[in-house]
Scaffold this active site. Structure first.
Site, PDB file in Angstrom:
ATOM      1  CG  PHE A  42     -18.902  47.827 -17.466  1.00  0.00           C
ATOM      2  CD1 PHE A  42     -19.983  47.007 -17.727  1.00  0.00           C
ATOM      3  CD2 PHE A  42     -18.837  49.063 -18.105  1.00  0.00           C
ATOM      4  CE1 PHE A  42     -20.983  47.402 -18.606  1.00  0.00           C
ATOM      5  CE2 PHE A  42     -19.829  49.462 -18.982  1.00  0.00           C
ATOM      6  CZ  PHE A  42     -20.904  48.643 -19.239  1.00  0.00           C
TER       7      PHE A  42
ATOM      8  N   GLY B 250     -25.050  38.471 -16.024  1.00  0.00           N
ATOM      9  CA  GLY B 250     -24.560  39.802 -16.402  1.00  0.00           C
ATOM     10  C   GLY B 250     -23.214  39.797 -17.096  1.00  0.00           C
ATOM     11  CD  GLU B 251     -19.033  39.631 -14.352  1.00  0.00           C
ATOM     12  OE1 GLU B 251     -18.691  40.688 -13.817  1.00  0.00           O
ATOM     13  OE2 GLU B 251     -18.547  38.529 -14.026  1.00  0.00           O
TER      14      GLU B 251
ATOM     15  N   GLY C 192     -27.421  49.510 -13.810  1.00  0.00           N
ATOM     16  CA  GLY C 192     -27.949  49.493 -15.173  1.00  0.00           C
ATOM     17  C   GLY C 192     -28.407  48.107 -15.586  1.00  0.00           C
ATOM     18  CB  THR C 193     -27.799  44.932 -13.905  1.00  0.00           C
ATOM     19  OG1 THR C 193     -27.943  45.564 -12.621  1.00  0.00           O
ATOM     20  CG2 THR C 193     -26.327  44.875 -14.227  1.00  0.00           C
TER      21      THR C 193
ATOM     22  N   GLY D 293     -24.868  39.310  -8.463  1.00  0.00           N
ATOM     23  CA  GLY D 293     -25.860  40.170  -7.827  1.00  0.00           C
ATOM     24  C   GLY D 293     -27.304  39.786  -8.077  1.00  0.00           C
TER      25      GLY D 293
ATOM     26  N   PRO E 293     -36.618  38.093 -18.730  1.00  0.00           N
ATOM     27  CG  PRO E 293     -37.929  36.494 -19.799  1.00  0.00           C
ATOM     28  CD  PRO E 293     -37.926  37.439 -18.621  1.00  0.00           C
TER      29      PRO E 293
ATOM     30  CD  GLN F 170     -26.791  43.339 -17.461  1.00  0.00           C
ATOM     31  OE1 GLN F 170     -25.676  43.028 -17.073  1.00  0.00           O
ATOM     32  NE2 GLN F 170     -27.113  44.593 -17.704  1.00  0.00           N
TER      33      GLN F 170
END
Lengths: 738, 316
Positions: free
Chosen positions: A245, A695-696, A473-474, A515, A623, A629
């Site tokens: 994070f 991811g965010e 972990g993504t 990323g 997906p 995420q």
């Protein structure tokens, strides 16, 4: 390879492996405990000694004297690293405070010693015997008190400190409807599952670090600068990471002290930053004070919008760029954003998931809810009315590369049943619960950055990809494997992905949601190079050759990849670099959050009952992992809305609730069903993958949707996060919350 | 964690005798609190006496119609016990409102009574804390005190008692049964078991050196409607801001005990007596003498509202 013109049709568009919801290829290893994390690399570095960090007991001042005698005499102790014996140390550009403090102390819990012993217990025990005489100085710990001393921060990820367009003051002054409110967000801790941890070992002047780090190449450079040794002498290995994070973007004390400790005792040393040390020793998301002013006509169409942000950090640190999204999200000719940075002597503020937008939207999207009510316009409709298809500061000459905010709002509202919302607050009861719905836009910039990889085929046609990209972990392993499989026309199980080693080509790393798109684009570049080599070997023109079913095909002719690769195998390496498409086009990801909450009519307990979101983030490479995420980030948004806060003791200058019993994050019982819809979108200006970051995006706006739902449920408008029971009660009148 | 020695007691008498005669000895049961505190060197026992194997894990009826709960009965087992669920439902509900499933599997009845405060200044050994280090001052009094107690506090200490189970036991007028270092047995009313901080916040209960809790005895069932309502900052796995244990009778009488607000599990005769007059009267009586800080003053209002919620649901 350079990406400087929009992508045309390419092998990724086949969508045979890319875009399929594959399980994580590293999933089985992780859930069976066979994916070793940094602190567990006994295989690679046997006989490691244990280091325990001693953190400063004061927030600011000096160490007068250190008495190590009792600690050195304790059972099993092998050595103690302090500023007195560590030798001259530099400091990386990305660290604000020194990772090893002394004699100057810059913040509470700053590492001042590493005690190394034969066991963890002996190291921890001896650490308590280190006697330190401090001379404390007066520090600055209260953002509100220091706010007005803030200065414009120097440029960082967030762009310029201030931006302007048109004449905000004039536009606001003549607006028919005005919103002018202050909002605050607290300091927050990343609270990732795996603490910062490193095993370090020296072989002569060569240092290897098995660590947990999001950015391999950055951290090699930072370590080299700190130890004042050549980068070539440092190897950093970080294949499995238990969450980051943003906490692990940078070199931290575990890595530096493990390296210094291993050098001191002449054997590998392992160091983890203990959980209660993390909030004060490492970085955190800084608190903000925000003022938002919006001037609109009676239909809610924005004419003037201003977002001013105040935050604090240690000297030399950076600002929380919470006005970023306000520069791009809504229309309006008259605009103003400012950031001011005050000096605080609290621990180092830095990036945490979606720095800027995550807290900026907690303010902006509540302000939009307030505007919707003031204009009597539905909050979904208000946002649609203020959509803009170009950068509203730059004008129509800088369009968005793709922008489907309106589609997200419309489809998300439809799926959520938004039309059942009663616009009048405090009207809906379900037993002891007051029920309300809220909406918020999601926005997060799309960042792309150079990323490299190498890719090879062996004689059996098996493909291997190597890049220093990390998987925090993504799902990086899986999408990189999918990219390689798609490009070379092999199934996913014919691909091995190796990540997180500085011996591999430098990648984008994991951060800022750059990323996924950037690292797969790097793999795309390497795969294109390998395709050229394979086609050449087959004697086919590469632009005519088809790569499918493990073969290179031209018309009726075909050759297996393995045959072409031969006994030696065939490798290619390349990276994807970017031209000026991010300048010519505004690039961002969008979404819409919907939330239904219940608020207890007596006790003001808030329960999130349903969440839904629709998101547009370019091609969704996988997906399943993308959904993970997004729902994880929505969960973090619930935490930000309802409970997450590092409480500052402004006398001693530290975060008081520095463990997981006192710093609350959502538990399973806090999180209901989360419905996620991805809107079909390909962004040809982002990368050849036509993907963007995801991811965010999910945290951006999620907490504001919760806040707006609380308002709709109760009529209580809260502007100071987290929205805890005490604040709801204080804002309620009468015996019931409504 | 300082080095320590370890032994298994042969009997409860042996445990008590050994504890009294060994400097720095502590009993270890589930270890869910003690081991954490040892790692932080808030607790620094030099010897641990394991009492897990002394047959103290039974729940059995008493001749008086009550229930005797062995001190080593795990929280999970106690919450699931048929007799407890039928006759002392408030205890089962309080237990299930506490900690997590994993912790309840280990935590014991006796250990839960002895768990220590969650005050963050108690937990950071660099901070002043009269409970941890007598005479060092109270970091919380003028610090971050949102979670801390408003009743029964002193200028020396405003720590809250964190237990849910003990609140229910207080409501039920449980007795804490012990064996002393001399082998003597006694029963301590739960009301007298936990001590207020006064000038000596490091002394938290009435146990004498070496004295071991062997069981907790409940009097015969009260009947009535049992409720335990815990209000906290998240849905599960958090300590109470305010909790209320209550037994309501059909005729309007009721009894109440409170968690999260007191230096010990809180109960007053005046609050019970006010039951027929309604939630506001109960709250006023219960909160008499409250000394809140600016951070935790909301607990007064929240206590009143939690009571109002219970009365509202009772009426529903």
């Amino acid at each position: 390879m350079k990406f400087d013109t929009p992508a045309t049709t390419n092998p990724i568009d086949r969508g045979r492996v890319i875009g399929i919801p594959h399980d994580r290829i590293d999933g089985a290893a992780k859930v069976t405990g066979t994916a070793p994390y940094a602190y567990e690399r006994h295989d690679a570095a046997p006989n490691a000694a244990y280091g325990w960090i001693v953190g400063s007991a004061i927030a600011k001042g000096r160490i007068n004297a250190m008495d190590l005698r009792a600690a050195e005499a304790a059972p099993g102790v092998l050595g103690i690293v302090t500023h007195q014996n560590a030798g001259p140390l530099g400091k990386g550009n990305m660290n604000t405070a020194h990772l090893l403090g002394g004699p100057q102390i810059e913040h509470y819990e700053q590492a001042v010693a590493l005690v190394i012993a034969d066991t963890l217990e002996n190291a921890r025990d001896a650490a308590r015997l280190v006697r330190i005489d401090y001379a404390p100085d007066q520090g600055r710990f209260n953002l509100a008190a220091e706010r007005d001393k803030g200065v414009p921060p120097e440029g960082g990820f967030g762009g310029p400190a201030d931006t302007k367009a048109g004449d905000f003051e004039a536009g606001f002054a003549k607006a028919a409807v005005k919103i002018d409110q202050h909002y605050t967000t607290p300091d927050q801790s990343h609270a990732m599952m795996e603490p910062h941890a490193t095993i370090a070992a020296w072989n002569g002047d060569k240092l290897t670090l098995w660590t947990s780090n999001q950015m391999i190449a950055w951290s090699v450079g930072e370590m080299a600068a700190t130890l004042k040794i050549p980068k070539e002498n440092i190897r950093l290995v970080s294949p499995y990471i238990g969450g980051g994070f943003g906490a692990k973007l940078f070199l931290r004390a575990d890595a530096l002290l493990a390296a210094l400790g291993a050098r001191m005792v002449g054997r590998p040393v392992k160091v983890a930053i203990a959980r209660p040390q993390i909030p004060n020793n490492t970085t955190h998301r800084p608190a903000t004070i925000q003022r938002i002013r919006i001037g609109a006509d009676r239909q809610g169409v924005i004419d003037a919008i201003a977002h001013e942000v105040w935050s604090g950090d240690l000297p030399g640190g950076g600002a929380e760029t919470a006005a970023q999204q306000t520069r791009l999200l809504y229309r309006g000719p008259n605009r103003l954003t400012t950031h001011r940075l005050s000096t605080l002597d609290l621990p180092e503020g830095n990036a945490m998931r979606a720095p800027g937008e995550a807290v900026g939207l907690l303010a902006l999207e509540v302000a939009m809810d307030e505007l919707a009510e003031a204009c009597g316009v539905d909050p979904v409709e208000l946002r649609i009315r203020n959509d803009v298809q170009y950068d509203p500061e730059a004008g129509p000459q800088r369009p968005f590369s793709s922008r489907k905010l309106v589609e997200c709002l419309r489809e998300g509202a439809e799926r959520f049943g938004w039309n059942r919302r009663n616009p009048k607050p405090g009207q809906v009861r379900d037993g002891r619960w007051l029920v309300g719905m809220g909406v918020a836009s999601a926005f997060r910039n799309n960042l792309v950055t150079k990323s490299g990889a190498r890719i090879g085929v062996d004689a059996k046609g098996h493909v291997t990809v190597e890049t220093d990209m990390t998987d925090i972990g993504t799902g990086s392993y899986t999408i990189i494997g999918q990219t390689a499989a798609e490009m070379l026309g092999v199934p996913l199980d014919a691909v091995t992905v190796r990540l997180g080693d500085s011996r591999f080509p430098a990648s984008s790393g994991s951060g800022g949601q750059w990323g996924g798109n950037s690292s797969t684009a790097g793999v795309y570049a390497a795969a294109m190079a390998l395709r050229a080599k394979l086609a050449e070997k087959a004697g086919f023109p590469v632009d005519k050759a088809l790569f499918e079913d493990g073969l290179v095909r031209l018309g009726n002719q075909s050759q297996p990849l393995g045959t072409l690769a031969g006994r030696e195998g065939l490798w290619a390496e390349d990276s994807m670099d970017y031209g000026d498409l991010t300048k010519r086009y505004a690039q961002a990801t969008f979404g819409a959050h919907f939330c239904e909450v219940g608020v207890d009519i007596d006790t003001a307990e808030v329960r999130v009952r349903r969440m839904g979101g629709a998101f547009a983030a370019g091609r969704i490479l996988n997906p399943k992992s993308a959904r993970s995420q997004v729902i994880g980030a929505m969960t973090m948004g619930v935490g930000a809305a309802l409970m997450e806060e590092l409480s500052v003791d402004t006398r001693f200058g530290f975060f008081v609730n520095h463990d997981m019993a006192e710093y609350l994050v959502p538990v399973h019982a806090d999180i209901p069903h989360q419905d996620v819809l991805f809107i079909d979108e390909l962004d040809d200006k982002s990368s050849p993958m036509k993907a963007k970051g995801v991811g965010e995006l999910g945290i951006c706006g999620a907490g504001a949707a919760v806040a707006n739902a609380i308002y709709n449920a109760t009529g209580v408008r809260l502007r100071d996060y987290p929205l805890t029971i005490d604040k709801i009660l204080a804002a309620s009148t009468g015996k019931r919350v409504a | 964690m300082r080095p320590f020695t370890y032994s298994r007691a042969a009997s409860v008498e042996d445990a008590a005798r050994t504890a009294a005669s060994t400097q720095g000895a502590r009993f270890i049961a589930g270890g869910t609190n003690l081991l954490d505190l040892m790692k932080l060197q808030i607790e620094t026992p030099t010897h641990l006496i394991d009492v897990n194997h002394l047959g103290l894990d039974r729940i059995e009826p008493t001749a008086e119609g009550g229930l005797r709960i062995g001190a080593l009965v795990r929280n999970t087992d106690l919450a699931a016990d048929k007799a407890v669920r039928r006759d002392y439902a408030v205890l089962s509900r309080a237990l299930l409102a506490g900690a997590s499933g994993q912790l309840r599997n280990k935590a014991t009845t006796g250990g839960n009574l002895l768990q220590r405060t969650r005050c963050p200044y108690f937990y950071d050994t660099r901070m002043p804390c009269n409970k941890r280090k007598p005479g060092s001052g109270c970091g919380a009094l003028k610090g971050m005190s949102r979670s801390l107690a408003i009743l029964g506090t002193s200028d020396a200490c405003i720590a809250q008692h964190p237990s849910d189970m003990a609140v229910a036991l207080r409501l039920l007028d449980a007795q804490v049964d012990t064996v002393g270092a001399d082998g003597g047995r006694r029963s301590i009313p739960i009301a007298d078991f936990h001590l207020l901080p006064g000038e000596t916040p490091h002394i938290e209960n009435a146990l004498k050196p070496g004295e071991l809790i062997t069981s907790v005895t409940l009097p015969k069932p009260l009947g009535g409607t049992h409720v335990y309502r815990k209000v906290r900052d998240r849905t599960s796995y958090a300590f109470a801001l305010v909790s209320v244990a209550a037994v309501f009778e059909k005729d309007g009488r009721a009894r109440f005990a409170f968690g999260g607000i007191g230096a010990k599990p809180w109960r007053t005769d005046a609050a019970d007596a006010a039951a027929p007059s309604g939630a506001a009267a109960v709250a006023e009586a219960a909160l008499s003498g409250a000394r809140p800080t600016a951070h935790n003053a909301f607990k007064q209002q929240l206590t009143a509202r939690t009571l109002a919620s219970l009365y509202r649901q009772k009426g529903a």
